[in-house]
Design a protein around this motif. Structure first.
Motif, PDB file in Angstrom:
ATOM      1  N   ARG A 105       0.838  -1.193   0.000  1.00 35.28           N
ATOM      2  CA  ARG A 105       0.000   0.000   0.000  1.00 35.28           C
ATOM      3  C   ARG A 105       0.876   1.246   0.000  1.00 35.28           C
ATOM      4  O   ARG A 105       1.919   1.297   0.635  1.00 35.28           O
ATOM      5  CB  ARG A 105      -0.912   0.018   1.238  1.00 35.28           C
ATOM      6  CG  ARG A 105      -1.889  -1.138   1.275  1.00 35.28           C
ATOM      7  CD  ARG A 105      -2.868  -0.949   2.397  1.00 35.28           C
ATOM      8  NE  ARG A 105      -2.188  -0.764   3.671  1.00 35.28           N
ATOM      9  CZ  ARG A 105      -2.788  -0.348   4.776  1.00 35.28           C
ATOM     10  NH1 ARG A 105      -4.056  -0.042   4.747  1.00 35.28           N
ATOM     11  NH2 ARG A 105      -2.117  -0.224   5.889  1.00 35.28           N
ATOM     12  N   ARG A 106       0.464   2.279  -0.673  1.00 35.07           N
ATOM     13  CA  ARG A 106       1.271   3.479  -0.791  1.00 35.07           C
ATOM     14  C   ARG A 106       1.560   4.113   0.566  1.00 35.07           C
ATOM     15  O   ARG A 106       2.659   4.596   0.813  1.00 35.07           O
ATOM     16  CB  ARG A 106       0.550   4.504  -1.681  1.00 35.07           C
ATOM     17  CG  ARG A 106       0.393   4.049  -3.120  1.00 35.07           C
ATOM     18  CD  ARG A 106      -0.315   5.110  -3.933  1.00 35.07           C
ATOM     19  NE  ARG A 106      -0.559   4.659  -5.292  1.00 35.07           N
ATOM     20  CZ  ARG A 106      -1.195   5.387  -6.192  1.00 35.07           C
ATOM     21  NH1 ARG A 106      -1.661   6.573  -5.882  1.00 35.07           N
ATOM     22  NH2 ARG A 106      -1.386   4.920  -7.401  1.00 35.07           N
ATOM     23  N   VAL A 109       4.363   8.832  -3.704  1.00 32.91           N
ATOM     24  CA  VAL A 109       4.854   7.481  -3.933  1.00 32.91           C
ATOM     25  C   VAL A 109       3.940   6.804  -4.940  1.00 32.91           C
ATOM     26  O   VAL A 109       2.727   6.740  -4.745  1.00 32.91           O
ATOM     27  CB  VAL A 109       4.893   6.671  -2.626  1.00 32.91           C
ATOM     28  CG1 VAL A 109       5.411   5.267  -2.890  1.00 32.91           C
ATOM     29  CG2 VAL A 109       5.751   7.378  -1.601  1.00 32.91           C
ATOM     30  N   CYS A 110       4.513   6.321  -6.030  1.00 33.33           N
ATOM     31  CA  CYS A 110       3.723   5.669  -7.064  1.00 33.33           C
ATOM     32  C   CYS A 110       4.631   4.740  -7.851  1.00 33.33           C
ATOM     33  O   CYS A 110       5.854   4.772  -7.734  1.00 33.33           O
ATOM     34  CB  CYS A 110       3.060   6.695  -7.977  1.00 33.33           C
ATOM     35  SG  CYS A 110       4.226   7.797  -8.804  1.00 33.33           S
ATOM     36  N   ALA A 161       3.892   7.080 -12.591  1.00 35.02           N
ATOM     37  CA  ALA A 161       4.698   8.287 -12.761  1.00 35.02           C
ATOM     38  C   ALA A 161       4.745   8.705 -14.223  1.00 35.02           C
ATOM     39  O   ALA A 161       4.669   9.908 -14.549  1.00 35.02           O
ATOM     40  CB  ALA A 161       6.113   8.041 -12.226  1.00 35.02           C
ATOM     41  N   ALA A 162       4.843   7.732 -15.123  1.00 30.97           N
ATOM     42  CA  ALA A 162       4.838   8.062 -16.544  1.00 30.97           C
ATOM     43  C   ALA A 162       3.508   8.671 -16.968  1.00 30.97           C
ATOM     44  O   ALA A 162       3.464   9.613 -17.776  1.00 30.97           O
ATOM     45  CB  ALA A 162       5.136   6.801 -17.362  1.00 30.97           C
ATOM     46  N   SER A 163       2.412   8.160 -16.408  1.00 33.31           N
ATOM     47  CA  SER A 163       1.097   8.727 -16.731  1.00 33.31           C
ATOM     48  C   SER A 163       0.996  10.166 -16.242  1.00 33.31           C
ATOM     49  O   SER A 163       0.426  11.031 -16.923  1.00 33.31           O
ATOM     50  CB  SER A 163      -0.008   7.876 -16.101  1.00 33.31           C
ATOM     51  OG  SER A 163       0.021   6.553 -16.614  1.00 33.31           O
ATOM     52  N   ILE A 164       1.530  10.425 -15.057  1.00 32.05           N
ATOM     53  CA  ILE A 164       1.512  11.800 -14.531  1.00 32.05           C
ATOM     54  C   ILE A 164       2.327  12.718 -15.429  1.00 32.05           C
ATOM     55  O   ILE A 164       1.911  13.844 -15.753  1.00 32.05           O
ATOM     56  CB  ILE A 164       2.050  11.812 -13.093  1.00 32.05           C
ATOM     57  CG1 ILE A 164       1.105  11.036 -12.169  1.00 32.05           C
ATOM     58  CG2 ILE A 164       2.214  13.247 -12.598  1.00 32.05           C
ATOM     59  CD1 ILE A 164       1.640  10.857 -10.778  1.00 32.05           C
ATOM     60  N   ALA A 165       3.495  12.244 -15.872  1.00 34.00           N
ATOM     61  CA  ALA A 165       4.326  13.060 -16.755  1.00 34.00           C
ATOM     62  C   ALA A 165       3.615  13.337 -18.074  1.00 34.00           C
ATOM     63  O   ALA A 165       3.646  14.466 -18.588  1.00 34.00           O
ATOM     64  CB  ALA A 165       5.661  12.355 -16.992  1.00 34.00           C
TER      65      ALA A 165
END
Length: 382
Positions: free
Chosen positions: A275-276, A300-301, A306-310
């Motif tokens: 879990r995060r 934290v991911c 993280a690529a989706s956020i970028a």
């Protein structure tokens, strides 16, 4: 000698003493009566005096024994009554303790066994290496139910869940046991049951809505299931707990434990850090403010997230870049009718928009570049 035998002996002694006194009285009075009946009064008086002198000590002794026997019998009765009273008081105390023990091991709201009995059942299964299928359930939405309908509604919600889980467990095995182990947590223990059968039974039991505080609502429960296979039942509980949290992340699911998906618990039963909120991020992967004024936070991911956020940041950057391509309007060259309003940006308005767009573009581009760099760094380290 038992108390009943002693009591019978005392009664026999009393009867014998009474009979002896009666015989003495008959023997003492019979000669006197006979002589008197024949008119020999002086002889009768003489005999009476002799008899009295001879039998009075005997009568005194017999009477004393009679009194003692009566006292012994009364004392025996008193002791027996006191013993019966103590036995009755002990039985009442034992029954009270039994009820209090049962109440201490039972959840007062749902009537289900509590964590102590569940732990005892798991320990017993582990001791004899008996396979045990364990379902760990967590009631979702309890806070919302309490907030909307009060804690009485929350109690109704929990009792409805307890009834559904009990029905599901009973449909799989008559020896199943359901316990309420926490505020919104339940445990289902089924000896030797198939995990798939238990999962299907729980899914069927939870599919129908319930009525809480006069309102119909869907039961929302996240359930994880694991099988001990004759091993440590408490470790199987840890596996079910891990599966339950995966089910919660996926949204009120009922899942059988999968090590690749849910993680492997530690030997002491602690949950794997999947879990995060459980993961302590590395310094290199923590997102921080760069201007030193805003408060910092940690994000934290996974690398995919993280690529989706970028990518989302770059899309926002592109939208603001499209704004910069807007051309200012010339009021003199406008062909719009006089009665209409021209909303095309003027040069002054476009300058302000451009300045704001450039600021937003710089912000999104900076965040996207930092996240992309972190992705590259983590990928290289792994």
């Amino acid at each position: 000698m038992s108390k009943s035998d002693a009591r019978s002996t005392d009664r026999g002694d009393l009867l014998r003493t009474t009979a002896a006194i009666a015989v003495v009285a008959i023997l003492a009075t019979a000669p006197v009566a006979i002589l008197a009946s024949y008119g020999h009064l002086p002889a009768a008086v003489l005999v009476a005096v002799i008899v009295m002198q001879s039998w009075i000590p005997v009568g005194i002794i017999a009477t004393t024994q009679l009194i003692r026997q009566r006292r012994r019998l009364a004392a025996a009765h008193a002791r027996e009554e006191e013993l019966e009273r103590r036995v009755a008081a002990g039985a009442a105390c034992e029954e009270l303790l039994r009820r209090e023990l049962a109440a201490a091991q039972c959840d007062p709201l749902t009537g289900l066994p509590n964590r102590a009995l569940a732990d005892r059942a798991m320990a017993a299964a582990t001791a004899v290496a008996a396979p045990l299928t364990i379902a760990f359930a967590d009631a979702d939405g309890l806070h919302t139910v309490n907030a909307n309908g009060g804690h009485a509604a929350g109690d109704q919600y929990l009792k409805a869940i307890a009834a559904r889980l009990t029905h599901a467990a009973a449909s799989v095995s008559a020896g199943a046991q359901v316990a309420r182990t926490g505020g919104d947590e339940f445990m289902v223990l089924v000896p030797g049951a198939d995990a798939t059968a238990l999962r299907n039974a729980i899914r069927v039991a939870l599919v129908r809505p319930v009525t809480v505080a006069g309102r119909r609502m869907q039961v929302r429960v996240s359930v994880g299931i694991a099988v001990s296979s004759g091993g440590n039942a408490r470790y199987a509980l840890a596996q079910a707990d891990a599966a339950m949290f995966t089910a919660k992340r996926m949204g009120n699911q009922t899942l059988i434990y999968d090590a690749d998906r849910d993680g492997v618990p530690e030997l002491d039963g602690t949950r794997p850090q999947v879990r995060r909120r459980d993961v302590e991020p590395d310094r290199a992967t923590a997102a921080r403010a760069t201007d030193g004024t805003a408060p910092t936070t940690r994000l934290v991911c996974s690398l995919d997230e993280a690529a989706s956020i970028a990518n989302a940041l770059w899309l926002a950057y592109d939208r603001w870049a499209a704004v910069l391509q807007t051309e200012p309007s010339d009021p003199a060259a406008s062909t719009a009718p006089a009665e209409t309003i021209d909303v095309t940006s003027t040069a002054e308005g476009l300058d302000r928009t451009t300045a704001f767009a450039e600021t937003e573009m710089a912000k999104y581009a900076g965040l996207a570049r930092r996240i992309s760099a972190l992705i590259d760094t983590v990928s290289e380290q792994s």
